[in-house]
Write a protein that holds these residues in place. Structure first.
Motif, short mmCIF file in Angstrom:
data_model
loop_
_atom_site.label_atom_id
_atom_site.label_comp_id
_atom_site.label_asym_id
_atom_site.label_seq_id
_atom_site.Cartn_x
_atom_site.Cartn_y
_atom_site.Cartn_z
N GLU A 124 -5.53 -18.13 -9.00
CA GLU A 124 -5.85 -17.85 -10.40
C GLU A 124 -4.34 -17.41 -10.68
O GLU A 124 -3.67 -17.31 -11.85
CB GLU A 124 -6.91 -16.86 -10.94
N LYS A 125 -3.77 -16.29 -9.84
CA LYS A 125 -2.44 -15.31 -10.43
C LYS A 125 -1.67 -16.43 -10.21
O LYS A 125 -0.63 -16.49 -10.89
CB LYS A 125 -2.59 -14.47 -9.03
N LEU A 126 -1.89 -17.50 -9.29
CA LEU A 126 -0.25 -18.21 -9.54
C LEU A 126 -0.54 -19.31 -10.25
O LEU A 126 0.99 -19.55 -11.23
CB LEU A 126 -0.19 -19.07 -7.87
N GLU A 127 -1.22 -20.03 -11.25
CA GLU A 127 -2.10 -20.91 -12.19
C GLU A 127 -1.00 -19.48 -13.29
O GLU A 127 -1.14 -20.51 -14.27
CB GLU A 127 -3.24 -20.60 -12.33
N GLN A 128 -1.44 -18.40 -13.66
CA GLN A 128 -1.34 -17.74 -15.15
C GLN A 128 0.36 -17.78 -14.53
O GLN A 128 0.74 -17.64 -15.60
CB GLN A 128 -1.55 -16.20 -14.70
N ASN A 129 1.18 -17.89 -13.85
CA ASN A 129 2.29 -18.36 -13.79
C ASN A 129 3.15 -19.21 -13.84
O ASN A 129 3.83 -19.24 -13.41
CB ASN A 129 3.04 -17.29 -12.27
N ASP A 180 -9.87 -14.24 -0.73
CA ASP A 180 -8.60 -13.98 -1.38
C ASP A 180 -8.26 -15.60 -1.73
O ASP A 180 -8.04 -15.35 -3.39
CB ASP A 180 -8.09 -13.56 -0.89
N PHE A 181 -9.04 -16.54 -2.03
CA PHE A 181 -8.77 -17.87 -2.10
C PHE A 181 -8.50 -18.18 -3.41
O PHE A 181 -7.62 -18.44 -4.23
CB PHE A 181 -9.09 -18.84 -1.37
N THR A 182 -9.59 -17.83 -4.34
CA THR A 182 -9.88 -18.06 -5.79
C THR A 182 -9.19 -16.55 -6.41
O THR A 182 -7.96 -17.28 -8.07
CB THR A 182 -11.08 -18.22 -6.23
N SER A 183 -8.27 -15.84 -6.40
CA SER A 183 -7.90 -15.17 -6.97
C SER A 183 -6.65 -15.69 -6.93
O SER A 183 -5.69 -14.95 -8.00
CB SER A 183 -8.07 -13.21 -6.55
N LYS A 240 -16.86 -20.66 -8.17
CA LYS A 240 -15.80 -20.58 -8.43
C LYS A 240 -15.39 -21.04 -7.66
O LYS A 240 -13.59 -21.45 -7.94
CB LYS A 240 -15.65 -19.42 -8.14
N ASP A 241 -14.77 -20.54 -6.37
CA ASP A 241 -13.99 -21.94 -4.90
C ASP A 241 -14.16 -23.27 -5.58
O ASP A 241 -12.98 -24.19 -5.15
CB ASP A 241 -14.38 -21.47 -3.69
N VAL A 242 -15.68 -23.91 -5.94
CA VAL A 242 -15.06 -24.89 -6.09
C VAL A 242 -14.76 -25.98 -6.93
O VAL A 242 -13.40 -26.79 -7.01
CB VAL A 242 -16.92 -25.86 -5.93
N ILE A 243 -14.87 -25.51 -8.11
CA ILE A 243 -13.89 -25.04 -9.36
C ILE A 243 -12.48 -24.77 -9.26
O ILE A 243 -11.91 -25.83 -9.59
CB ILE A 243 -14.76 -23.83 -10.50
N SER A 283 0.10 -10.52 -4.80
CA SER A 283 -1.36 -11.58 -5.43
C SER A 283 -2.29 -11.60 -3.94
O SER A 283 -3.95 -11.55 -4.28
CB SER A 283 -1.48 -13.03 -5.54
N GLY A 284 -1.90 -11.40 -2.36
CA GLY A 284 -2.71 -11.17 -1.58
C GLY A 284 -2.83 -12.49 -0.85
O GLY A 284 -4.11 -12.72 0.12
N ALA A 285 -1.74 -13.01 -0.81
CA ALA A 285 -1.44 -13.76 0.24
C ALA A 285 -1.36 -13.14 1.65
O ALA A 285 -0.46 -12.08 1.50
CB ALA A 285 -0.64 -14.93 0.32
N GLU A 286 -1.90 -14.07 2.76
CA GLU A 286 -1.63 -13.34 3.85
C GLU A 286 -0.09 -14.71 5.01
O GLU A 286 0.75 -14.03 5.93
CB GLU A 286 -2.85 -14.50 4.99
#
Length: 241
Positions: free
Chosen positions: A187-192, A181-184, A50-53, A161-164
């Protein structure tokens, strides 16, 4: 919130990235292969895949290319075997360097990497000799002119979204996450509607080394020569460019 950014010259980095895109896609394809071999072809059950994708998408790799690479890696006829290996060493004036590689011949790769370090006046070290100076973090870089949100809105979205951490540099925003938390967050940023200049899990140095012009040229050659090796996936360092 603050952070250190290496993104001082976006246009120069874009040009370098465009010139190397074919090589980047080849290396990303190998990362997809390794991830599938280790955890299977389903990204919902394979967090590494998932992270590589996510990393592939940040590098503008077409979805068809990603899917084809996953299918090839998971197919019965796929017998390519690569293993990941990390080298640690010192560059010009003791700059700490971490090299992530994938190889089907460890002796060849080790010899190639050692030769480049030696040629640049650096040296390979033992495992752990510099990695203690780095923290593994998810890093998302967004070019300001491509961002549809204001700085405040982007920061709130990232943190929610969970960023530090969130930082604003001259030309970019940089968002830092825990690796898990990187992928989630991405994905949340991408959705916006957010597009990425770079995104991936990286090794972030806790301290930096400044170099004079002559030493900086040697250090840049070391990095360039390492990145040109087919087996090298990523190079991290604590040179303050």
């Amino acid at each position: 919130m603050s952070g250190h950014s290496k993104w001082h010259n976006i246009q120069a980095k874009k040009g370098k990235a465009d010139a190397a895109r074919g090589r980047i896609f080849t290396k990303l394809g190998r990362e997809l292969l390794i991830a599938v071999k280790q955890g299977g072809p389903d990204p919902s059950a394979n967090s590494k895949l998932k992270d590589v994708i996510a990393k592939c998408k940040a590098n503008n790799m077409p979805n068809d290319t990603i899917n084809n690479a996953i299918k090839k890696a998971s197919g019965e006829g796929s017998n390519e075997t690569y293993e990941e290996i990390t080298y640690e060493g010192y560059g010009t004036n003791g700059v700490a360097v971490i090299v992530n590689a994938s190889t089907n011949n460890k002796n060849r790769t080790a010899a190639d990497v050692r030769h480049i370090f030696d040629k640049a006046g650096g040296n390979l070290g033992t495992t752990g000799c510099v990695s203690y100076m780095f923290d593994k973090k998810g890093v998302i870089v967004i070019e300001k002119e491509d961002c549809p949100l204001s700085e405040d809105d982007l920061m709130l979205l990232a943190i929610d979204s969970g960023a530090e951490d969130f930082s604003s540099e001259e030309e970019v925003y940089q968002i830092t996450t825990a690796p898990a938390d990187f992928t989630s967050v991405m994905e949340k940023l991408e959705q916006n509607g957010i597009k990425f200049l770079e995104a991936g899990v990286q090794m972030i140095p806790s301290t930096y080394v400044s170099l004079d012009e002559k030493s900086a040229e040697k250090m840049q050659r070391l990095i360039d020569n390492l990145e040109e090796l087919d087996d090298v996936l990523e190079v991290f360092h604590n040179w303050e460019e």
